[in-house]
Write an enzyme that holds these catalytic residues in place. Structure first.
Site, PDB file in Angstrom:
ATOM      1  N   LYS A 139       0.807  -1.221   0.000  1.00 52.42           N
ATOM      2  CA  LYS A 139       0.000   0.000   0.000  1.00 52.42           C
ATOM      3  C   LYS A 139       0.842   1.274   0.000  1.00 52.42           C
ATOM      4  CE  LYS A 139      -4.322  -1.755   1.943  1.00 52.42           C
ATOM      5  NZ  LYS A 139      -4.029  -3.180   1.816  1.00 52.42           N
ATOM      6  N   GLU A 144      -3.348   8.183   6.929  1.00 53.05           N
ATOM      7  CA  GLU A 144      -3.867   9.087   5.905  1.00 53.05           C
ATOM      8  C   GLU A 144      -5.140   9.757   6.400  1.00 53.05           C
ATOM      9  OE1 GLU A 144      -4.326   6.355   2.697  1.00 53.05           O
ATOM     10  OE2 GLU A 144      -6.336   5.740   3.300  1.00 53.05           O
ATOM     11  N   GLU A 194      -6.483   1.642  -3.353  1.00 50.39           N
ATOM     12  CA  GLU A 194      -5.576   0.536  -3.633  1.00 50.39           C
ATOM     13  C   GLU A 194      -5.959  -0.077  -4.972  1.00 50.39           C
ATOM     14  OE1 GLU A 194      -5.923  -2.643  -0.814  1.00 50.39           O
ATOM     15  OE2 GLU A 194      -8.097  -2.597  -0.831  1.00 50.39           O
ATOM     16  N   PHE A 243     -24.714 -12.412  12.653  1.00 51.10           N
ATOM     17  CA  PHE A 243     -24.042 -12.894  11.440  1.00 51.10           C
ATOM     18  C   PHE A 243     -23.016 -13.987  11.730  1.00 51.10           C
ATOM     19  CE2 PHE A 243     -25.622  -8.674  10.604  1.00 51.10           C
ATOM     20  CZ  PHE A 243     -26.221  -8.802   9.367  1.00 51.10           C
ATOM     21  N   ASN A 302      -6.512  -3.810  -6.778  1.00 50.52           N
ATOM     22  CA  ASN A 302      -6.622  -5.265  -6.641  1.00 50.52           C
ATOM     23  C   ASN A 302      -6.200  -5.896  -7.960  1.00 50.52           C
ATOM     24  OD1 ASN A 302      -7.638  -5.544  -3.940  1.00 50.52           O
ATOM     25  ND2 ASN A 302      -9.522  -4.620  -4.678  1.00 50.52           N
ATOM     26  N   GLU A 352      -9.388   0.907  -6.793  1.00 48.57           N
ATOM     27  CA  GLU A 352     -10.401   1.312  -5.818  1.00 48.57           C
ATOM     28  C   GLU A 352     -10.172   2.753  -5.387  1.00 48.57           C
ATOM     29  OE1 GLU A 352     -10.644  -1.498  -2.628  1.00 48.57           O
ATOM     30  OE2 GLU A 352     -11.418  -3.073  -3.943  1.00 48.57           O
TER      31      GLU A 352
END
Length: 683
Positions: free
Chosen positions: A116, A200, A288, A348, A290, A275
């Site tokens: 990153k 950031e 980032e 969940f 992918n 993204e």
């Protein structure tokens, strides 16, 4: 073109790659673990090779075994799918060194975008918008606080090698920055073996919007529009759509051009995704890249008419892209719901076990020769009677719909969810239904905090409000009336004791407090040939017609002239005489009886539920990896009692109250079922 490829993956993505390969006339090789020996992707492939035991680190993540399988079967190329080895630069390089084509980007591109910090520096050099921040590894928590003060709160603290929500914190003050840095560093070290952290600016009211890019080995790169992925739960996407209901054409073009510039900067070839985080004023920043196929790629396929897996294979075989940027279409609207094996009403928690029933909604053809690709599509790696194992992720299927506009796509998705039958395990379909019906989702007024904001206390049955609950009552009475009509026509009934159909019924259901609720219903104008009836509930009248058979769970038909899809079945765990009706995420469990029987039923004594407060129960199926207490031990509320592992997640169970352990009822290493008692406390 390749004659044979190996798919280094499992589940729905392996099945998805096999489907395209078959269309292209390419033979396929599946690989599988011992837990997947009966899996759907193994059945679909032309050949299959066993890799090893169930844990992925002993099977799907062992590069040596996959390379060996490719050589042994004569596969010329390997498609990695997503997850596992798909973004592993060493594996991509190993394929190249062994003379096997890697159906994905080159190793140097994966390396450049996988870090990153390095990727952000590359993005800056390519004049891609990046979030203000500190892009070098930070030494310690004290330094992190000083840097955060300089950037200005709120800030996001991120692990360089992070992913899946691990190594990620948002800080709004010095204290949170100090604690967040320490927590992220520990998580990153334990999960990725890399504790580098950067900071950031945190974009408020952010949207997660990504650009699909496609490049070839001849220097051509195009962008295939965007996907809106802001509906997320704990940083995991739940619903994706294309295009985004938020951004303008100008923003779309600017984001697309920057994504292409970044891809060209790393000589990107294959399908990839850039993204972006997009602020409330459509200011956008690189997040980032992918370097693989995304889970949500079908929504892009729906609006462009392109098969992304086919494009990846063609690029890997050295072909040029057969189209340019001007040829890329944006046709209609597509939505994807991830159908997961989890219980939304139990926070969940994973739900594993056998799929007793698995009937996806009927798929409609995606006509490539028309201007509008209307359809319903199901991508899955499971089948009825198969197992959902505890060793891998929780995805059962991806449900994708395509309509001429967003409203039509939402309506089509709601109907498709209504027709999706899953039994034997729990799924998140009720939660998906609630999201699709939420006014803010319908109007497109949402950001990445949508689920956390609206379902902060978890998800409950009452969070799925039905716009007309009396319809569920009417449908139950309609089905009961239909079955009585059929039963009355059976031959051999004793004179005077035959089944009487009747027109008046009472629907007995439970309200939210658990009390019986009696609703009088009148069913009239029934004709067995047409399957229609006029059902009156209170002052409302429902004209229902359906030709669905009584033994089918899914019922389709018309109500007051409007089409509907619902699920109705006989019997439940609590009551074998009940009818269970499900529609738009709402479930009604009821008994439909004659008024006289309802009077008698009201006299029945209420049976109280058993007191289970002295037990610690397993909230899900899973593997008991630890029992932290022993008989006679005093335990305080909140103290760790047991740990259960399911679907790559560890779930810690805590004591609800102070007490003394009477018995330990399950042993370490035991496979548990839902609600199985693990520990019993003294009364």
């Amino acid at each position: 073109m390749f004659k044979k490829i190996l798919i280094a993956n499992r589940g729905e993505i392996a099945c998805r790659v096999i489907a395209t390969a078959r269309k292209m006339g390419i033979l396929t090789v599946a690989v599988y673990s011992e837990a997947d020996k009966e899996a759907r992707h193994v059945r679909l492939a032309d050949e299959a090779v066993l890799l090893g035991p169930a844990p992925s680190r002993e099977s799907y993540l062992v590069a040596d075994k996959i390379i060996e399988a490719a050589k042994a079967t004569g596969a010329e190329a390997i498609h990695p799918g997503y997850g596992f080895l798909s973004e592993n630069e060493a594996f991509a390089q190993r394929c190249q060194d062994e003379g096997i084509a890697f159906i994905g980007p080159r190793a140097h591109s994966i390396a450049a975008m996988g870090d990153k910090i390095a990727s952000k520096k590359l993005a800056n050099a390519a004049q891609v918008n990046t979030i203000p921040g500190y892009n070098d590894p930070i030494a310690n928590a004290e330094a992190a606080v000083g840097i955060a003060q300089g950037i200005g709160y709120p800030v996001m603290i991120k692990a360089s090698a992070g992913g899946g929500g691990k190594g990620l914190r948002v800080a709004f003050n010095d204290k949170e920055a100090f604690e967040g840095f320490t927590a992220c560093q520990n998580e990153a070290r334990n999960s990725f073996g890399d504790d580098r952290i950067f900071i950031e600016k945190f974009v408020e009211q952010p949207r997660h919007i990504e650009i699909q890019v496609l490049g070839d080995s001849h220097g051509n790169v195009v962008y295939l529009n965007e996907r809106e992925c802001s509906i997320q739960r704990r940083h995991q996407k739940v619903i994706e759509e294309a295009p985004s209901p938020f951004i303008s054409d100008a923003t779309r073009k600017a984001m697309g051009e920057q994504a292409v510039a970044l891809a060209k900067a790393v000589q990107y070839q294959s399908a990839g995704t850039v993204e972006f985080v997009v602020g409330k004023d459509q200011d956008f920043y690189f997040l980032e890249m992918n370097t693989r196929l995304q889970v949500e790629h079908p929504v892009t396929e729906a609006i462009t008419g392109l098969d992304l897996v086919e494009q990846m294979i063609r690029v890997a075989a050295g072909e040029k892209l057969a189209f340019n940027q001007a040829d890329v279409k944006r046709d209609g609207w597509a939505i994807e719901c991830r159908i997961n094996a989890e219980d939304p009403f139990r926070n969940f928690l994973p739900s594993t076990g056998r799929l007793v029933r698995f009937t996806p909604p009927a798929q409609t053809m995606w006509q490539a020769d028309t201007s509008q690709l209307q359809g319903v599509r199901v991508d899955t790696g499971v089948f009825e009677g198969g197992e959902i194992p505890m060793f891998y992720d929780s995805m059962i299927a991806k449900l994708i719909v395509h309509g001429k506009d967003r409203n039509e796509a939402i309506a089509k998705m709601r109907e498709a969810l209504n027709g999706f039958v899953i039994r034997g395990i729990n799924s998140n379909i009720p939660f998906q239904a609630a999201l699709l019906a939420h006014p803010d989702f319908v109007t497109g007024n949402f950001n990445t905090g949508f689920i956390a904001q609206h379902y902060a206390g978890g998800f409950r049955a009452e969070d799925v409000p039905h716009d007309d609950e009396d319809f569920l009552v009417a449908l139950a009475a309609f089905v009961r009336r239909k079955s009585r009509e059929r039963a009355s026509g059976l031959s051999g009934q004793l004179p005077g004791y035959g089944v009487q159909v009747g027109k008046d019924y009472t629907v007995i259901s439970l309200d939210i407090e658990g009390h019986h609720k009696h609703t009088a219903v009148h069913v009239d104008e029934f004709t067995g040939e047409t399957g229609s009836a006029s059902v009156q509930v209170g002052g409302k009248r429902y004209q229902i017609s359906s030709t669905s058979r009584l033994n089918e769970i899914v019922i389709t038909g018309l109500v007051n002239g409007q089409p509907f899809t619902a699920q109705v079945e006989r019997g439940s765990i609590k009551n074998p005489l009940a009818l269970v009706v499900q529609h738009n995420g709402t479930k009604l469990e009821c008994m439909v009886v004659s008024p006289r029987m309802a009077e008698l039923y009201a006299q029945m004594p209420h049976k109280a539920a058993p007191d289970l407060s002295q037990f610690v129960l397993s909230p899900m199926p899973g593997l008991l990896v630890e029992v932290a207490v022993k008989p006679g031990q005093k335990v305080q509320a909140g103290e760790r009692v047991a740990v259960i592992e399911a679907m790559k997640m560890e779930n810690v169970l805590f004591a609800a109250a102070d007490g003394v352990v009477a018995k330990v009822l399950a042993a370490k290493g035991e496979s548990l079922v839902v609600d199985q008692a693990i520990v019993e406390f003294e009364k």
